[in-house]
Design an enzyme around this catalytic site. Structure first.
Site, PDB file in Angstrom:
ATOM      1  N   TYR A  52       0.833  -1.211   0.000  1.00  0.00           N
ATOM      2  CA  TYR A  52       0.000   0.000   0.000  1.00  0.00           C
ATOM      3  C   TYR A  52       0.866   1.259   0.000  1.00  0.00           C
ATOM      4  O   TYR A  52       0.643   2.183   0.798  1.00  0.00           O
ATOM      5  CB  TYR A  52      -0.950   0.022   1.211  1.00  0.00           C
ATOM      6  CG  TYR A  52      -1.924  -1.142   1.287  1.00  0.00           C
ATOM      7  CD1 TYR A  52      -2.266  -1.884   0.156  1.00  0.00           C
ATOM      8  CD2 TYR A  52      -2.504  -1.501   2.498  1.00  0.00           C
ATOM      9  CE1 TYR A  52      -3.148  -2.952   0.229  1.00  0.00           C
ATOM     10  CE2 TYR A  52      -3.395  -2.565   2.578  1.00  0.00           C
ATOM     11  CZ  TYR A  52      -3.712  -3.288   1.436  1.00  0.00           C
ATOM     12  OH  TYR A  52      -4.590  -4.344   1.531  1.00  0.00           O
ATOM     13  N   ASN A 152      -7.271 -14.060   0.450  1.00  0.00           N
ATOM     14  CA  ASN A 152      -7.635 -14.470  -0.912  1.00  0.00           C
ATOM     15  C   ASN A 152      -7.228 -15.914  -1.221  1.00  0.00           C
ATOM     16  O   ASN A 152      -6.837 -16.219  -2.344  1.00  0.00           O
ATOM     17  CB  ASN A 152      -7.012 -13.506  -1.939  1.00  0.00           C
ATOM     18  CG  ASN A 152      -7.338 -12.053  -1.641  1.00  0.00           C
ATOM     19  OD1 ASN A 152      -8.496 -11.697  -1.484  1.00  0.00           O
ATOM     20  ND2 ASN A 152      -6.331 -11.209  -1.527  1.00  0.00           N
TER      21      ASN A 152
END
Ligand SMILES: NC(=O)c1ccc[n+]([C@@H]2O[C@H](COP(=O)([O-])OP(=O)(O)OC[C@H]3O[C@@H](n4cnc5c(N)ncnc54)[C@H](OP(=O)(O)O)[C@@H]3O)[C@@H](O)[C@H]2O)c1
Length: 309
Positions: A52, A152
């Site tokens: 990020y 995920n």
């Protein structure tokens, strides 16, 4: 605020988590204010990742501006998504060397001596579970990381990893929102001959519930894959009408109702909110003030354009 009992130490962690994927343009002072607002609302959890941009560094500086702030926060970061040096894309790296190096970099950027929860960010096809197990055990023994999880990943991946790990997989961070429901669609249509019956995720929700893992929902206000916020989007007019009506019934807001919907799944559920504004942090935290009824939950699902068998 409501809390779950998280991981090996059964830490009291808030169901609403402050996500920091979008704070690159914020100053450390603004992020300290955002974290303090979250804490004031009972949200004691912050999620970040090295991919990020400067997020971890800004959070570290925010902690430095307010002594004592770090100790009030349950801090989660991730690893394994790397910018490719030649191709304009990311790639994935769960190698022993990268895991160790990434955690050391995160600790330095975050200006802390430990990470409360560390997630493997996106599946690496070249992963070797034995290597991951060795790295996790070392990080655990050194006191650098308390709990470990994934993001995920489908049940087959988690099952394979769990066979080798010496530490439990405490969480899976996956995309869920009222406008992103493939896991629920496949559930409702099990064994039907329509497209919704195709289970692409292999039963993530069931696997996590069965193994008492926390499910962390990311992008709780987005449609598609970073398709944008569905709130006030004319393409989701019926959904927004329903959210507004339920909000009015509970003296709440559409934002809080949408998050409430995600948290209603009856297992250890957390919602990671990505707002960068203190007032929206407060609105999000109010999602825990009441629990949605079954009728309301199904009404929201149907008004998002879904059908039930
Ligand atoms: N594991 C993964 O693969 C993965 C992937 C993506 C994200 N994540 C995590 O999940 C967190 C949340 O993801 P996200 O940021 O996509 O979540 P989100 O909460 O669905 O979206 C946040 C964005 O929506 C905007 N927003 C919120 N309320 C709004 C409203 N009422 N009207 C218009 N815009 C509004 C926010 O703008 P303002 O800032 O102006 O409020 C912000 O840009 C991330 O920070 C990250 O920690 C994980």
């Amino acid at each position: 605020m409501r809390y779950i009992s998280f991981g090996t130490r059964q830490t009291k962690v808030s169901e609403i988590v402050l996500g920091t994927m979008r704070i690159a343009q914020k100053t450390p002072e603004q992020v300290a204010e955002l974290i303090q607002t979250a804490l004031d609302c009972g949200m004691n959890a912050v999620d970040t990742a090295p991919i990020y941009g400067p997020s971890e560094t800004i959070i570290g500086k925010a902690f430095a501006t307010r002594p004592g702030l770090r100790d009030q926060v349950w801090l989660q970061t991730k690893l394994g998504i790397r910018p490719h040096p030649r191709v304009k894309s990311n790639y994935f790296d769960f190698s022993y060397e990268h895991i160790i190096e990434s955690v050391d970099n995160s600790l330095a950027a975050l200006q802390t001596d430990h990470i409360d929860s560390l997630l493997l960010h996106r599946p690496d096809a070249l992963m070797e579970p034995e290597e991951i197990a060795r790295a996790f055990q070392e990080l655990h023994d050194a006191g650098k990381v308390i709990d470990f999880g994934v993001s995920n990943q489908n049940p087959a991946m988690m099952r394979r990893l769990a066979k080798h790990l010496t530490v439990p997989i405490t969480t899976n961070q996956v995309q869920v929102s009222v406008a992103f429901t493939p896991m629920f669609d496949a559930f409702f249509n099990a064994n039907m001959q329509n497209d919704a019956a195709v289970m692409r995720d292999g039963g993530i929700l069931e696997y996590c519930a069965e193994h008492n893992m926390a499910i962390q929902a990311w992008s709780v206000l987005q449609h598609g894959y970073f398709g944008g916020v569905f709130l006030e989007d004319p393409n989701y007019a019926e959904l927004n009408q329903t959210l507004e009506r339920i909000a009015a019934d509970h003296n709440s807001t559409p934002t809080a109702v949408a998050i409430n919907w995600v948290l209603r799944y009856p297992t250890k559920m957390q919602a990671i909110v990505g707002t960068t504004r203190p007032e929206r942090v407060r609105q999000s935290a109010a999602a825990c003030d009441w629990q949605m009824s079954r009728e309301e939950w199904y009404e929201v699902y149907l008004s998002a354009g879904n059908a039930l068998p």
